[in-house]
Design a protein around this motif. Structure first.
Motif, short mmCIF file in Angstrom:
data_model
loop_
_atom_site.label_atom_id
_atom_site.label_comp_id
_atom_site.label_asym_id
_atom_site.label_seq_id
_atom_site.Cartn_x
_atom_site.Cartn_y
_atom_site.Cartn_z
N UNK A 5 47.32 37.57 -0.33
CA UNK A 5 45.88 37.43 -0.47
C UNK A 5 45.22 38.16 0.69
N UNK A 6 44.28 38.99 0.39
CA UNK A 6 43.53 39.70 1.42
C UNK A 6 42.07 39.33 1.26
N UNK A 7 41.52 38.73 2.27
CA UNK A 7 40.13 38.27 2.21
C UNK A 7 39.17 39.41 2.49
N UNK A 8 38.01 39.32 1.88
CA UNK A 8 36.95 40.28 2.17
C UNK A 8 36.03 39.78 3.28
N UNK A 9 36.30 38.57 3.77
CA UNK A 9 35.48 38.00 4.85
C UNK A 9 35.65 38.83 6.11
#
Length: 79
Positions: A5-9
């Motif tokens: 999972x790669x967050x855009x935050x």
């Protein structure tokens, strides 16, 4: 079940105290009353001067758990 999972935050520049990898891992590991647990949390290339609010980490954790639930449902639908 494994997935990435790669967050855009986005992180912010720390004004007082930067966040540590350990603090991020601790917050993300809180899975509450779900059927999931998190291990092997990889945080790559975290600079020393960044901060992210706990509320944003909590949001990321919820997104990860939602994706894990969807992946699990899809796995059983294919069987």
């Amino acid at each position: 079940m494994k997935f990435k999972y790669k967050s855009s935050s986005k992180f912010e520049k720390a004004i007082n105290r930067p966040i540590t990898k350990e603090e991020i891992e601790k917050q993300l590991s809180k899975t509450g009353n779900t059927s999931f647990f998190m291990n092997d949390i990889a945080i790559n290339d975290l600079p020393d001067n960044l901060f992210i609010p706990t509320s944003r980490l909590n949001k990321i954790r919820r997104e990860i758990l939602d994706e894990a639930s969807a992946n699990l449902l899809n796995y059983y639908k294919k069987r």
